[in-house]
Scaffold this motif. Structure first.
Motif, PDB file in Angstrom:
ATOM      1  N   GLN A  70       9.474  54.062  40.765  1.00 20.30           N
ATOM      2  CA  GLN A  70       9.861  55.221  39.953  1.00 20.30           C
ATOM      3  C   GLN A  70       8.655  55.769  39.193  1.00 20.30           C
ATOM      4  OE1 GLN A  70      12.529  56.848  40.413  1.00 20.30           O
ATOM      5  NE2 GLN A  70      12.042  58.356  38.840  1.00 20.30           N
ATOM      6  N   GLN A  85       6.991  58.160  41.259  1.00 21.83           N
ATOM      7  CA  GLN A  85       7.715  59.442  41.274  1.00 21.83           C
ATOM      8  C   GLN A  85       7.324  60.292  40.068  1.00 21.83           C
ATOM      9  OE1 GLN A  85       9.690  60.501  43.789  1.00 21.83           O
ATOM     10  NE2 GLN A  85       9.133  58.593  44.798  1.00 21.83           N
ATOM     11  N   PHE A 141      18.392  73.029  31.769  1.00 22.42           N
ATOM     12  CA  PHE A 141      18.853  72.738  33.110  1.00 22.42           C
ATOM     13  C   PHE A 141      18.967  74.014  33.912  1.00 22.42           C
ATOM     14  CE2 PHE A 141      22.198  72.328  29.955  1.00 22.42           C
ATOM     15  CZ  PHE A 141      22.960  73.443  30.237  1.00 22.42           C
ATOM     16  N   ASN A 142      18.918  73.828  35.190  1.00 21.73           N
ATOM     17  CA  ASN A 142      18.998  74.946  36.116  1.00 21.73           C
ATOM     18  C   ASN A 142      20.440  75.317  36.343  1.00 21.73           C
ATOM     19  OD1 ASN A 142      16.887  76.271  37.206  1.00 21.73           O
ATOM     20  ND2 ASN A 142      16.413  74.677  38.703  1.00 21.73           N
ATOM     21  N   SER A 143      20.872  76.408  35.791  1.00 20.50           N
ATOM     22  CA  SER A 143      22.297  76.744  35.894  1.00 20.50           C
ATOM     23  C   SER A 143      22.708  77.100  37.319  1.00 20.50           C
ATOM     24  CB  SER A 143      22.638  77.874  34.960  1.00 20.50           C
ATOM     25  OG  SER A 143      21.860  78.988  35.287  1.00 20.50           O
ATOM     26  N   PHE A 157      18.434  52.836  40.287  1.00 23.28           N
ATOM     27  CA  PHE A 157      17.363  53.337  39.415  1.00 23.28           C
ATOM     28  C   PHE A 157      17.845  53.918  38.088  1.00 23.28           C
ATOM     29  CE2 PHE A 157      15.266  52.978  43.426  1.00 23.28           C
ATOM     30  CZ  PHE A 157      13.931  52.747  43.129  1.00 23.28           C
ATOM     31  N   ILE A 194      14.105  70.662  27.054  1.00 24.19           N
ATOM     32  CA  ILE A 194      14.782  70.281  28.300  1.00 24.19           C
ATOM     33  C   ILE A 194      15.894  71.288  28.578  1.00 24.19           C
ATOM     34  CG2 ILE A 194      16.263  68.546  29.419  1.00 24.19           C
ATOM     35  CD1 ILE A 194      14.638  66.445  27.917  1.00 24.19           C
ATOM     36  N   GLN A 207      13.410  59.763  32.715  1.00 22.12           N
ATOM     37  CA  GLN A 207      14.643  59.090  32.322  1.00 22.12           C
ATOM     38  C   GLN A 207      14.997  57.981  33.311  1.00 22.12           C
ATOM     39  OE1 GLN A 207      16.251  63.146  30.717  1.00 22.12           O
ATOM     40  NE2 GLN A 207      17.934  61.904  31.413  1.00 22.12           N
ATOM     41  N   PHE A 208      14.845  58.291  34.592  1.00 24.16           N
ATOM     42  CA  PHE A 208      15.119  57.271  35.612  1.00 24.16           C
ATOM     43  C   PHE A 208      14.139  56.104  35.460  1.00 24.16           C
ATOM     44  CE2 PHE A 208      17.385  60.687  37.986  1.00 24.16           C
ATOM     45  CZ  PHE A 208      18.560  59.995  38.224  1.00 24.16           C
ATOM     46  N   THR A 229      21.238  71.269  45.498  1.00 31.46           N
ATOM     47  CA  THR A 229      21.421  72.635  44.991  1.00 31.46           C
ATOM     48  C   THR A 229      22.449  73.414  45.827  1.00 31.46           C
ATOM     49  OG1 THR A 229      19.141  72.548  44.291  1.00 31.46           O
ATOM     50  CG2 THR A 229      20.162  74.712  44.317  1.00 31.46           C
ATOM     51  N   LYS A 247      11.789  68.298  36.089  1.00 34.85           N
ATOM     52  CA  LYS A 247      11.732  67.166  37.027  1.00 34.85           C
ATOM     53  C   LYS A 247      11.026  65.972  36.395  1.00 34.85           C
ATOM     54  CE  LYS A 247      12.217  69.401  41.467  1.00 34.85           C
ATOM     55  NZ  LYS A 247      11.574  69.883  42.670  1.00 34.85           N
ATOM     56  N   SER A 269      21.967  75.325  39.934  1.00 36.60           N
ATOM     57  CA  SER A 269      21.939  74.165  40.816  1.00 36.60           C
ATOM     58  C   SER A 269      23.304  73.895  41.441  1.00 36.60           C
ATOM     59  CB  SER A 269      21.456  72.939  40.066  1.00 36.60           C
ATOM     60  OG  SER A 269      22.321  72.678  39.014  1.00 36.60           O
ATOM     61  N   LEU A 320      13.450  64.313  34.054  1.00 39.79           N
ATOM     62  CA  LEU A 320      14.450  63.509  34.781  1.00 39.79           C
ATOM     63  C   LEU A 320      13.834  62.230  35.348  1.00 39.79           C
ATOM     64  CD1 LEU A 320      16.735  65.925  36.808  1.00 39.79           C
ATOM     65  CD2 LEU A 320      17.477  64.082  35.328  1.00 39.79           C
TER      66      LEU A 320
END
Lengths: 192, 373
Positions: free
Chosen positions: A39, A42, A185-187, B326, A183, A140-141, B107, A134, A189, A137
């Motif tokens: 992770q 990532q 979010f992509n509305s 994860f 932060i 957070q992971f 998406t 990204k 998505s 996120l």
């Protein structure tokens, strides 16, 4: 059956159970540690994407006369520090500084109407915003995998094995205040 | 041969456990027989007398256990095993790329589509909860005040099923019937989309079902026919006379000795025992077949994934694994939606978080518990 054989049998059984537990615990640590590292890579990919976006963004801003040189320099410096960071702690601090410098840069760009309306700048800004999301996120992971790993190596009795085998806890990646507030979010998505 | 993978759901896990638990029934019967009035001692004594008698006693014990547990096991398994097989079939997909983790957002894909692609079904509590979360994320509803407040019911992308659900929240008319109607609407929308299509009945499946049905119904006739042929043989008469000649006060061990003293009498004794069990079994078999056909018809897989659907299902499988390995999303509450974005919705849809479902179905105008959905 003689009592000594019963005792030997019980001891052998306990040893087998202990060895089995030791192997499974050690394997669990390996899996969890690998997940943390996976992770982390990532997060690094997303950070790299941000590092690549920054020069383009600065280049676009440079084209507009009078754009504050000190702001551009601060972003360039923060980016260079982030790329050259050696330790994990240095990397965290440098990336937090880069986030702060970028936030200031975006805020200042608001006072340049020509720059603000430039299609190229808007596209880059949107891409940067998506990358920031990204990163948030991924982080957070990453923090969750760290939590699982840290819990595994700190809880009794597994902590004994962890200390013997030299498993050390990882530090969480902390978000800056600006980042936490930004932060979004992509509305689109979940387009229906 | 195509490589396939399966998305493990709560339903498949539960059915797997029930399916296996049923197989414990014969073991329980066997143990209880052995323990009842020291049955095991009787077996040991038989072995002490003669190993032949011992083995025959064990064979008889197994036969008795099998015949006693057969109705329960056969009928229960006709239900659970068929349901499990269908549930597994619904959650199995063809592997195209072969990856374990997928970390990107899906998406443009609705919760109903994700749910349908996962197990070809829409589960009310889970999927309504995920849909409400999606509406929250899109700014269509607000759930922060212990009820669903509709903020914008004119979102351009809303489908008829969404409008129907949102209107029920707005007018406070949401109930079990509305939920079922929503499910049917959402299902139709997904089936008419690009990821799933109705499954065509194949000749092989239909023929297979017909053959199984016919054999099931013919089984009692076949058993009676074999019994008749067996009883008509000349040697059977002499064997029957031998049975009649056994005195009433003969012990079981002695009787076994007499019954199995020659190869031909051993064969007849075994045949007689098997026929004795087959006759009651022949009454059960048609019932089992009837139950199997009904369960298979009602729980059967009716849809199949298109190529695009297969690609997406593999991504869903990867996301489920990713969330499971994860993240700690199983412990996240709905207030963390802004932080986790779509991934919290995926966690609810893919059964990685159950607490949010409980949180949402307890909301003032989304009381699904009342309707036991």
């Amino acid at each position: 059956m003689e009592p000594k054989y019963i005792i030997i049998g019980i001891i052998a059984l306990i040893i087998i159970i202990l060895v089995g537990w030791l192997i499974s615990t050690r394997n669990k640590f390996v899996v969890l540690k690998n997940r943390v590292q996976d992770q982390k890579s990532q997060v690094d990919i997303q950070l790299k994407r941000r590092y690549d976006l920054v020069p383009n963004l600065l280049e676009t801003a440079k084209g507009y006369a009078g754009f504050e040189k000190s702001t551009l320099e601060a972003v360039t410096r923060a980016r260079a520090n982030a790329i050259n960071a050696k330790t994990a702690q240095e990397e965290i601090t440098a990336n937090n500084n880069l986030t702060n410098a970028l936030s200031r840069f975006i805020a200042i760009s608001e006072s340049y109407p020509d720059l603000k309306s430039s299609k190229n700048f808007i596209a880059l800004q949107e891409e940067l915003s998506a990358t920031e999301n990204k990163i948030a996120l991924s982080r957070q992971f990453y923090n969750d995998t760290i939590m699982k790993y840290n819990n595994a190596i700190q809880l009794f009795p597994a902590n004994i094995i962890a200390s013997i085998l030299g498993y050390k806890k990882y530090e969480y990646l902390q978000a800056t205040t600006e980042e936490a507030e930004s932060i979004r979010f992509n509305s689109d998505s979940f387009k229906m | 041969m195509k490589h396939t993978k399966q998305i493990e759901t709560k339903k498949t896990k539960i059915l797997k456990i029930i399916d296996r638990l049923v197989l414990i029934v014969p073991v329980i019967i066997l143990i209880s027989v052995l323990l009842h009035e020291n049955g095991y001692k009787y077996i040991l004594e038989s072995f002490a007398e003669s190993s032949k008698i011992g083995f025959v006693m064990i064979f008889l014990l197994i036969l008795a256990t099998f015949s006693t547990s057969f109705p329960i096991v056969a009928i229960t398994r006709a239900i659970t095993h068929t349901m499990r097989k269908n549930a597994v079939k619904a959650t199995t997909f063809n592997v195209l790329t072969d990856f374990e983790y997928y970390r990107e957002k899906l998406t443009g894909i609705s919760p109903a589509e994700i749910s349908m692609l996962t197990d070809l079904n829409i589960e009310l509590s889970k999927d309504i909860s995920a849909t409400i979360l999606k509406y929250t994320l899109m700014g269509i509803v607000d759930t922060s005040q212990n009820q669903v407040i509709v903020l914008n019911d004119n979102h351009p992308g809303l489908k008829p099923s969404d409008r129907f659900l949102i209107n029920s929240f707005k007018n406070n008319t949401f109930n079990g019937a509305v939920a079922f109607q929503w499910r049917n609407m959402a299902k139709k929308e997904v089936i008419n989309g690009r990821f799933l299509r109705n499954k065509k009945l194949t000749v092989g499946t239909t023929t297979g079902n017909c053959i199984s049905c016919s054999l099931g119904c013919l089984f009692p006739i076949i058993v009676l026919l074999i019994t008749y042929i067996f009883a008509s043989t000349p040697t059977f008469e002499s064997y029957s006379n031998m049975l009649d000649a056994i005195p009433e006060n003969t012990s079981n061990a002695e009787a076994i000795n007499i019954l199995f003293n020659t190869p031909s009498s051993s064969l007849f004794s075994f045949m007689l025992m098997i026929i004795g069990i087959s006759i009651p079994a022949s009454l059960i078999v048609p019932i089992v077949v009837a139950i199997w056909v009904i369960v298979k018809t009602f729980t059967g897989v009716r849809y199949e994934r298109t190529y695009e659907g297969q690609v997406l299902t593999e991504e869903i499988y990867g996301i489920k694994n990713f969330i499971h390995d994860f993240s700690d999303l199983s412990n996240a509450d709905k207030n963390r939606l802004i932080l986790w974005d779509d991934f919290l919705i995926y966690a609810v849809l893919l059964e990685e978080n159950e607490s949010i479902i409980n949180e949402i179905i307890k909301l003032k105008n989304v009381n699904l518990i009342k309707f036991k959905i």
